[in-house]
Design a protein around this motif. Structure first.
Motif, PDB file in Angstrom:
ATOM      1  N   ASP A 288       1.601   2.368  -7.401  1.00 53.20           N
ATOM      2  CA  ASP A 288       0.343   2.163  -8.105  1.00 53.20           C
ATOM      3  C   ASP A 288      -0.427   1.540  -6.674  1.00 53.20           C
ATOM      4  O   ASP A 288      -0.068   0.736  -5.929  1.00 53.20           O
ATOM      5  N   ALA A 289      -2.017   1.761  -7.415  1.00 52.80           N
ATOM      6  CA  ALA A 289      -2.958   1.200  -6.502  1.00 52.80           C
ATOM      7  C   ALA A 289      -2.906  -0.557  -5.933  1.00 52.80           C
ATOM      8  O   ALA A 289      -2.416  -0.653  -4.252  1.00 52.80           O
ATOM      9  N   ASP A 290      -2.098  -1.303  -6.875  1.00 56.49           N
ATOM     10  CA  ASP A 290      -2.564  -2.852  -6.291  1.00 56.49           C
ATOM     11  C   ASP A 290      -0.764  -2.804  -4.872  1.00 56.49           C
ATOM     12  O   ASP A 290      -0.800  -3.317  -4.524  1.00 56.49           O
ATOM     13  N   GLY A 291       0.321  -2.490  -6.143  1.00 53.66           N
ATOM     14  CA  GLY A 291       1.354  -2.068  -4.767  1.00 53.66           C
ATOM     15  C   GLY A 291       1.075  -1.529  -3.573  1.00 53.66           C
ATOM     16  O   GLY A 291       1.913  -2.544  -2.463  1.00 53.66           O
ATOM     17  N   ALA A 292      -0.038  -0.061  -3.431  1.00 52.75           N
ATOM     18  CA  ALA A 292      -0.027   0.284  -2.117  1.00 52.75           C
ATOM     19  C   ALA A 292      -0.783  -0.595  -1.348  1.00 52.75           C
ATOM     20  O   ALA A 292      -0.440  -0.665  -0.406  1.00 52.75           O
ATOM     21  N   THR A 293      -1.488  -1.528  -1.810  1.00 54.23           N
ATOM     22  CA  THR A 293      -2.870  -2.165  -1.210  1.00 54.23           C
ATOM     23  C   THR A 293      -1.874  -3.438  -0.957  1.00 54.23           C
ATOM     24  O   THR A 293      -2.280  -4.250  -0.125  1.00 54.23           O
ATOM     25  N   SER A 294      -0.620  -3.955  -1.692  1.00 48.87           N
ATOM     26  CA  SER A 294       0.110  -5.254  -1.384  1.00 48.87           C
ATOM     27  C   SER A 294       0.212  -4.493  -0.115  1.00 48.87           C
ATOM     28  O   SER A 294       0.928  -5.942   0.311  1.00 48.87           O
ATOM     29  N   THR A 295       1.399  -3.700  -0.455  1.00 51.82           N
ATOM     30  CA  THR A 295       1.958  -3.297   1.024  1.00 51.82           C
ATOM     31  C   THR A 295       1.248  -2.988   1.757  1.00 51.82           C
ATOM     32  O   THR A 295       1.683  -3.389   3.183  1.00 51.82           O
ATOM     33  N   ALA A 296       0.341  -2.647   1.853  1.00 51.19           N
ATOM     34  CA  ALA A 296      -0.344  -2.174   4.009  1.00 51.19           C
ATOM     35  C   ALA A 296      -1.225  -3.691   3.694  1.00 51.19           C
ATOM     36  O   ALA A 296      -0.695  -4.314   5.014  1.00 51.19           O
ATOM     37  N   VAL A 297      -1.147  -4.257   3.058  1.00 52.29           N
ATOM     38  CA  VAL A 297      -1.745  -5.667   3.101  1.00 52.29           C
ATOM     39  C   VAL A 297      -0.695  -6.727   4.161  1.00 52.29           C
ATOM     40  O   VAL A 297      -1.303  -6.894   5.207  1.00 52.29           O
ATOM     41  N   SER A 298       0.480  -6.103   3.754  1.00 50.69           N
ATOM     42  CA  SER A 298       1.486  -7.630   4.396  1.00 50.69           C
ATOM     43  C   SER A 298       2.074  -6.445   5.274  1.00 50.69           C
ATOM     44  O   SER A 298       2.232  -7.427   6.364  1.00 50.69           O
ATOM     45  N   ILE A 299       1.432  -5.524   5.828  1.00 46.01           N
ATOM     46  CA  ILE A 299       2.218  -4.711   7.157  1.00 46.01           C
ATOM     47  C   ILE A 299       1.594  -5.664   8.117  1.00 46.01           C
ATOM     48  O   ILE A 299       1.244  -5.824   9.153  1.00 46.01           O
ATOM     49  N   LEU A 300      -0.044  -4.838   7.714  1.00 41.66           N
ATOM     50  CA  LEU A 300      -1.083  -5.283   8.719  1.00 41.66           C
ATOM     51  C   LEU A 300      -1.269  -6.894   8.867  1.00 41.66           C
ATOM     52  O   LEU A 300      -1.250  -7.648  10.031  1.00 41.66           O
ATOM     53  N   GLY A 301      -1.531  -7.500   7.817  1.00 37.51           N
ATOM     54  CA  GLY A 301      -1.297  -9.280   8.144  1.00 37.51           C
ATOM     55  C   GLY A 301      -0.435 -10.110   8.042  1.00 37.51           C
ATOM     56  O   GLY A 301      -0.430 -10.556   9.867  1.00 37.51           O
ATOM     57  N   LEU A 302       1.004  -9.281   8.491  1.00 43.25           N
ATOM     58  CA  LEU A 302       2.304  -9.790   8.987  1.00 43.25           C
ATOM     59  C   LEU A 302       2.416  -9.436  10.763  1.00 43.25           C
ATOM     60  O   LEU A 302       2.496 -10.119  11.819  1.00 43.25           O
ATOM     61  N   GLY A 303       1.797  -8.186  10.568  1.00 41.68           N
ATOM     62  CA  GLY A 303       1.884  -7.371  12.522  1.00 41.68           C
ATOM     63  C   GLY A 303       0.778  -8.297  12.759  1.00 41.68           C
ATOM     64  O   GLY A 303       0.586  -8.783  14.198  1.00 41.68           O
ATOM     65  N   MET A 304      -0.525  -8.902  12.514  1.00 44.98           N
ATOM     66  CA  MET A 304      -1.767  -9.522  12.493  1.00 44.98           C
ATOM     67  C   MET A 304      -0.830 -11.161  13.751  1.00 44.98           C
ATOM     68  O   MET A 304      -1.635 -11.437  13.890  1.00 44.98           O
ATOM     69  N   LEU A 305      -0.070 -11.226  12.521  1.00 46.51           N
ATOM     70  CA  LEU A 305       0.779 -13.328  12.918  1.00 46.51           C
ATOM     71  C   LEU A 305       1.714 -12.987  13.288  1.00 46.51           C
ATOM     72  O   LEU A 305       2.716 -14.246  13.125  1.00 46.51           O
ATOM     73  N   GLY A 306       2.087 -11.966  14.125  1.00 49.33           N
ATOM     74  CA  GLY A 306       3.329 -11.616  14.914  1.00 49.33           C
ATOM     75  C   GLY A 306       4.362 -10.977  14.517  1.00 49.33           C
ATOM     76  O   GLY A 306       5.629 -11.158  16.467  1.00 49.33           O
ATOM     77  N   ALA A 307       4.757 -10.553  12.979  1.00 49.12           N
ATOM     78  CA  ALA A 307       5.782 -10.342  12.848  1.00 49.12           C
ATOM     79  C   ALA A 307       6.018  -8.217  14.175  1.00 49.12           C
ATOM     80  O   ALA A 307       4.843  -7.881  14.041  1.00 49.12           O
ATOM     81  N   ARG A 308       6.923  -8.532  14.300  1.00 47.83           N
ATOM     82  CA  ARG A 308       7.394  -7.261  15.605  1.00 47.83           C
ATOM     83  C   ARG A 308       8.059  -5.737  15.040  1.00 47.83           C
ATOM     84  O   ARG A 308       8.273  -4.427  15.373  1.00 47.83           O
ATOM     85  N   HIS A 309       9.012  -6.416  13.746  1.00 50.63           N
ATOM     86  CA  HIS A 309      10.342  -5.770  13.461  1.00 50.63           C
ATOM     87  C   HIS A 309       9.845  -5.248  11.562  1.00 50.63           C
ATOM     88  O   HIS A 309      10.730  -6.184  10.524  1.00 50.63           O
ATOM     89  N   LEU A 310       8.520  -4.357  11.550  1.00 51.05           N
ATOM     90  CA  LEU A 310       8.211  -4.147  10.192  1.00 51.05           C
ATOM     91  C   LEU A 310       8.343  -2.738   9.446  1.00 51.05           C
ATOM     92  O   LEU A 310       8.617  -2.120  10.511  1.00 51.05           O
ATOM     93  N   ASP A 311       8.868  -2.725   8.432  1.00 54.72           N
ATOM     94  CA  ASP A 311       9.020  -1.135   7.744  1.00 54.72           C
ATOM     95  C   ASP A 311       8.791  -1.588   6.186  1.00 54.72           C
ATOM     96  O   ASP A 311       8.549  -2.825   5.756  1.00 54.72           O
ATOM     97  N   TYR A 312       8.354  -0.372   5.676  1.00 54.75           N
ATOM     98  CA  TYR A 312       8.148  -0.902   3.978  1.00 54.75           C
ATOM     99  C   TYR A 312       9.044   0.134   3.203  1.00 54.75           C
ATOM    100  O   TYR A 312       9.243   1.059   3.446  1.00 54.75           O
ATOM    101  N   ARG A 313       9.239   0.140   1.996  1.00 56.77           N
ATOM    102  CA  ARG A 313       9.766   0.760   1.094  1.00 56.77           C
ATOM    103  C   ARG A 313       9.125   0.647  -0.469  1.00 56.77           C
ATOM    104  O   ARG A 313       8.820  -0.191  -0.998  1.00 56.77           O
ATOM    105  N   VAL A 314       8.459   1.791  -0.992  1.00 51.58           N
ATOM    106  CA  VAL A 314       7.826   2.243  -1.366  1.00 51.58           C
ATOM    107  C   VAL A 314       9.170   2.260  -3.179  1.00 51.58           C
ATOM    108  O   VAL A 314       9.359   3.900  -2.548  1.00 51.58           O
ATOM    109  N   PRO A 315       9.566   2.432  -3.788  1.00 51.39           N
ATOM    110  CA  PRO A 315      10.677   3.040  -4.840  1.00 51.39           C
ATOM    111  C   PRO A 315       9.448   4.282  -5.571  1.00 51.39           C
ATOM    112  O   PRO A 315       8.738   3.968  -5.838  1.00 51.39           O
ATOM    113  N   SER A 316      10.423   5.572  -5.841  1.00 50.76           N
ATOM    114  CA  SER A 316      10.254   6.128  -6.253  1.00 50.76           C
ATOM    115  C   SER A 316      10.342   5.990  -8.068  1.00 50.76           C
ATOM    116  O   SER A 316      11.287   6.080  -8.234  1.00 50.76           O
ATOM    117  N   ARG A 317       9.142   6.489  -8.117  1.00 51.96           N
ATOM    118  CA  ARG A 317       8.934   6.552  -9.726  1.00 51.96           C
ATOM    119  C   ARG A 317      10.092   7.286 -10.590  1.00 51.96           C
ATOM    120  O   ARG A 317      11.069   6.789 -12.057  1.00 51.96           O
TER     121      ARG A 317
END
Length: 575
Positions: free
Chosen positions: A79-108
């Motif tokens: 949902d939108a909360d999950g999508a924004t949460s995922t985007a914030v995590s990927i962008l934020g962790l990247g800003m804070l130095g993470a270099r090996h990032l990926d995401y997975r969203v379960p299929s409804r």
């Protein structure tokens, strides 16, 4: 359905010593504001991350993974909360130095909700098993999924905001304002804000360890996404959430938002410089949600992550097309459901306490919206069911104030063990699964519980208003004042006024909407009004007078601004 207009009570002398416009003083007091400090929406007014239980523990695990160059996988929600949460995590962790990032969203449709053992198996088959797994907007009930991850040698950090069960999953760290022992002052924090707080705690640890030079990353750049997820998830806008939303809106109004949000606003025809919280909830959120409802939420996440304008617009157009398809599906389902409800009352009996509706042709991704629409129309809990891929029933519930639907399901589960194969949710919304042949048993048990717990008055629909508005306040300046006094939303509702007015003109536009020309009582002035989705068998009416519940709106057209009444309820008072 006829509704009762109930004025909100205003505590005497509330905010009397505060330097506020008299109308705002009245509106704020009716919403429980007792001090001007509750209207301070600066970032410094936010609750501190350290008030979240286990936030430092979660931050330390993330910091260790970043320092060791480990693979971090974010598992989100569809949902939108999950999508924004995922985007914030990927962008934020990247800003804070993470270099090996990926995401997975379960299929409804194939995975179901949250982190499951099946997701761990799929990651193993794909060769994508991470070193650390971060759940966002889910995980608090993922006991089996967390266990499967730990058995695969993966550290698991859970960030969530949903209500926990009797036991917590065996995660390395859990950050959830609703978990036992957490003293965070905002239990209604959305999932996107929870992970934003975790990132803030991580940055503090890194700062103390001397990771940054003269310039440290600004997590404020993520607040547009935090605002979007918070509003779209319809969490209560308590003071802390209003700060987050207002700060995000300020970024958007200053055109410092993500390209994906800019593209979604543009396609929806919204000007970023005049955006309100409601625009996020009613225009951007649904387009984002459409991906998770009908297709793959990765489309929405990629739109939010896009750095290039052309790519953001390409994905935003895809989301818009999915949203139009969603609306078409929902309209057909709503017509079918309303016909089914009519058959329930053919014998003259009253409707049951809850409407439990099922059609084997209904789409899994739209039953939540269907339940919400029917709940609004019939003012009672609605559970809409669709078939899942295994032939069982998947239900989505929406409730009314006074009936905590998640607690009701918990009681049902205790009374009828095994009837529900799974359930979870909040006071006003929940999801569940059960065998197809158990629907009648579920419907009967649920309505018995509701009958035991409620009085008939609970099902009498009401609209809470801020009373009558003085004609001198029915102006464009007042509409602008109210718009600037937000953010308004769930738990902090936008002002609604009431009164009896003469309707000088009435005409249906766009097949379902009513345009009216309203005579302001006591003065020689006319105001435009619009009522959306009216019953066209009733309106236009030959009667000139109507009782209205309305909001003051700024109607912008071709560079001009005019006052408009946004009518949310109207009742004919006779010819």
């Amino acid at each position: 359905m006829r509704k009762t207009l109930v004025p909100r009570s205003v505590p005497p002398e509330a905010l009397a010593g505060e330097d506020l416009h008299p109308l705002l003083r009245r509106l704020y007091a009716a919403r429980g504001i007792t001090s001007a400090s509750e209207l301070n929406y600066q970032l410094g007014a936010l609750a501190h991350p350290q008030q979240l239980r286990d936030v430092d523990r979660a931050a330390r695990y993330l910091m260790g993974a970043i320092e060791a160059g480990q693979r971090i996988l974010v598992v989100g929600d569809f949902d939108a909360d999950g999508a924004t949460s995922t985007a914030v995590s990927i962008l934020g962790l990247g800003m804070l130095g993470a270099r090996h990032l990926d995401y997975r969203v379960p299929s409804r449709f194939t995975d179901g909700y949250g982190l499951t053992p099946g997701i761990i198996d799929s990651l193993r088959d794909e060769g994508r098993l991470p070193d650390l797994l971060l759940t966002v907007d889910n995980g608090i009930s993922a006991h089996e999924g967390v266990t499967a991850a730990r058995e695969a040698g993966i550290e698991v950090v859970v960030t969530d905001h949903h209500l926990p069960g009797e036991a917590l999953p065996d995660a390395s760290a859990i950050v959830n304002p609703n978990q036992p022992g957490c003293e965070f002052p905002s239990s209604g924090t959305a999932g996107v804000a929870v992970v934003f707080y975790v990132l803030s705690a991580l940055r503090s640890l890194q700062r103390d360890a001397g990771w940054f030079g003269e310039k440290e990353p600004s997590l404020g750049a993520l607040l547009d996404l935090v605002a979007l997820g918070t509003v779209a998830d319809v969490v209560p806008l308590d003071h802390n959430n209003r700060v987050l939303v207002e700060q995000g809106l300020k970024r958007i109004r200053a055109r410092r938002m993500r390209p994906g949000i800019r593209a979604l606003l543009d396609i929806a025809g919204r000007d970023p410089e005049t955006i309100q919280a409601s625009d996020l909830g009613f225009t951007v959120g649904p387009r984002l949600n459409a991906a998770g409802r009908l297709d793959d939420m990765s489309v929405g996440i990629e739109c939010l992550l896009a750095e290039e304008e052309h790519r953001a617009y390409e994905l935003a157009r895809e989301l818009d097309a999915l949203n139009r398809e969603r609306r078409s599906i929902e309209t057909g389902m709503k017509e079918e459901a309303e016909k089914a409800v009519e058959t329930l009352s053919l014998d003259g009996d009253e409707l049951p306490g809850a409407l439990c509706l099922f059609d084997e042709t209904w789409h899994q991704g739209v039953i939540g919206l269907l339940a919400s629409r029917l709940k609004e129309k019939f003012h009672r809990p609605v559970i809409a069911f669709a078939l899942d891929d295994d032939g069982d029933l998947k239900g989505s519930a929406r409730s009314i104030p006074g009936l905590h639907i998640r607690d009701l399901l918990a009681t049902l589960d205790t009374r009828e063990p095994g009837l529900l194969t799974r359930y979870g949710g909040h006071a006003m919304a929940a999801g569940m699964s059960l065998a197809r042949n158990q629907l009648d048993r579920f419907r009967s048990t649920l309505n018995t519980l509701i009958e035991e717990r409620t009085e008939p008055e609970l099902f009498a629909p009401e609209i809470h208003t801020d009373g009558e508005l003085e004609p001198d306040h029915m102006t464009l300046d007042t509409a602008r004042l109210i718009a600037s006094a937000g953010p308004w939303g769930q738990g902090f509702p936008e002002p609604v006024f009431s009164g009896d007015f003469r309707l000088v003109e009435q005409r249906v536009v766009g097949e379902r909407h009513l345009k009216v020309l309203i005579q302001v009582p006591g003065v020689d002035r006319l105001v435009d009004g619009i009522a959306f989705n009216v019953d066209t068998t009733v309106w236009p009416t030959r009667g000139e007078w109507a009782r209205l519940a309305y909001q003051l709106d700024v109607n912008r057209y071709k560079g001009r601004e005019r006052l408009q009444f946004r009518v949310i309820y109207l009742e004919a008072l006779g010819e």
